[in-house]
Design an enzyme around this catalytic site. Structure first.
Site, short mmCIF file in Angstrom:
data_model
loop_
_atom_site.label_atom_id
_atom_site.label_comp_id
_atom_site.label_asym_id
_atom_site.label_seq_id
_atom_site.Cartn_x
_atom_site.Cartn_y
_atom_site.Cartn_z
N HIS A 1 69.64 22.42 -37.21
CA HIS A 1 70.89 21.72 -37.52
C HIS A 1 70.65 20.27 -37.97
O HIS A 1 71.59 19.59 -38.36
CB HIS A 1 71.82 21.70 -36.31
CG HIS A 1 72.31 23.06 -35.90
ND1 HIS A 1 72.91 23.93 -36.78
CD2 HIS A 1 72.27 23.70 -34.70
CE1 HIS A 1 73.23 25.04 -36.14
NE2 HIS A 1 72.85 24.94 -34.88
N ASP B 1 68.87 32.54 -36.32
CA ASP B 1 69.65 32.00 -35.22
C ASP B 1 71.12 32.39 -35.41
O ASP B 1 71.57 32.59 -36.55
CB ASP B 1 69.51 30.48 -35.21
CG ASP B 1 70.10 29.83 -33.98
OD1 ASP B 1 69.33 29.53 -33.04
OD2 ASP B 1 71.32 29.60 -33.95
N HIS C 1 73.65 30.64 -35.22
CA HIS C 1 74.35 29.56 -35.94
C HIS C 1 73.70 29.34 -37.31
O HIS C 1 72.47 29.45 -37.45
CB HIS C 1 74.30 28.25 -35.15
CG HIS C 1 74.80 28.37 -33.74
ND1 HIS C 1 73.94 28.59 -32.68
CD2 HIS C 1 76.04 28.30 -33.24
CE1 HIS C 1 74.65 28.64 -31.55
NE2 HIS C 1 75.93 28.49 -31.87
#
Length: 341
Positions: free
Chosen positions: A158, A193, A195
């Site tokens: 991220h 993942d 996300h």
């Protein structure tokens, strides 16, 4: 297979965080890596200590201002008389760059995307050494190893060029891929993942040498909220070098494996000299991320698919927060890969 990790990950204790207006304990606890280490030890894999490649490889991915912020924010925060950890209280959304004369509060609001990514006394040390685990892992692949596993904590996918978020600070897979690719090589990144890997996408948006793909829960009402849609295919200089496979809430094995297969085939068409996998185990139905309904069998299947390719493989650990199943799902994945015992 060799496994690279650092004990410095234990310096990072996020404590309580706030997500969607609700306070909770951070899921990124040191016990995550303990479980994964048990899995690789049970497979009799060789564990290698991370080695320091310095700050220069980090600076090829992240801005100097952001690296300086991570390295100094906690001390500046404490020196300003502020309590506990660095947590943004305001968010700057319009300026293209931060100012050197901003306060640490302002810098936190510029560089941190949310309130689940606090900076405490040991965060920079842990994040720095997570990246330093990914770099020698990439070096091992470059030197001829066919499969290498970088056990990184904190995770990284991220984190963008000048921001952190989603409990990540430095983009470990991007740092390793950038170092590996140099000025000429083509590499592919597959993010599994739960996300979307928004930071990795941000970093390579206009780089046609690096193919990025991500299979994840749809960002509609789910972190990171803003990115991960199918129509995001890369910037003007790299159209077609990004592939997103968002899935509906609660999607299970069939859709997850189908999405991974699509990403893998697309990555291989990129003709990479190596494939890097952002390996998250948080798509499991039991994971507190509560995004998908995937079983351990799906991870074993994905491991089998990865074990069948001829291209060298680097695994970089991302999420996975169910301490009760993390060891077993990692063992199932490694079994599929053909290396667990």
């Amino acid at each position: 297979m060799k496994v690279v990790c650092s004990t410095h990950h234990r310096a990072h204790f996020p404590g309580n965080v706030v997500e969607n207006g609700v306070a909770r304990s951070s899921r990124d606890v040191p016990e995550r890596l303990d479980a994964l280490l048990r899995a690789v030890k049970s497979a009799s894999l060789e564990i290698v200590d991370a080695t320091d490649h310095g700050r220069a490889p980090l600076a090829t991915v992240h801005s100097a201002a952001y690296l300086d912020f991570l390295a100094t924010a906690y001390q500046e925060w404490k020196s300003s008389g502020l309590p506990a950890r660095v947590i943004p209280a305001v968010f700057e959304t319009r300026r293209p760059a931060c100012r050197d004369d901003w306060s640490v509060i302002a810098k936190a609001g510029f560089h941190l995307r949310d309130q689940i990514t606090p900076v405490n006394e040991g965060t920079w040390l842990a994040a720095y050494w997570a990246a330093q685990a990914a770099l020698p892992a990439a070096e091992l692949v470059k030197n001829g190893e066919r499969q290498v596993y970088a056990l990184c904590r904190p995770s990284g996918h991220h984190a963008g060029r000048d921001f952190g978020g989603g409990a990540t600070y430095l983009n470990n897979v991007a740092i390793a891929a950038k170092w590996f690719a140099g000025e000429a090589e083509r590499v592919a990144i597959i993010d599994i993942d739960v996300h979307h890997g928004n930071g990795t996408q941000d970093i390579f948006w206009n780089d046609d040498r690096v193919f990025f793909s991500s299979v994840h829960r749809s960002p509609k009402g789910y972190y990171p909220h803003f990115t991960g849609y199918r129509d995001e295919v890369g910037g003007p200089g790299a159209t077609g070098s990004t592939l997103n496979w968002p899935m509906r809430e609660g999607a299970a094995d069939v859709e997850f494996v189908e999405g991974f297969r699509t990403c893998l085939f697309a990555a291989l068409k990129h003709d990479p000299v190596a494939i890097f996998v952002s390996l998250g185990f948080d798509a499991l139905a039991t994971d507190p991320a509560n995004g998908l309904r995937v079983t351990e069998k799906a991870y074993e299947t994905i491991g089998t698919m990865l074990g069948s390719i001829e291209v060298p493989l680097l695994l970089v650990q991302e999420g996975g927060y169910d301490l009760g199943t993390l060891e077993t799902v990692a063992r199932r994945f490694l079994s599929g890969l053909g290396i667990a015992r």
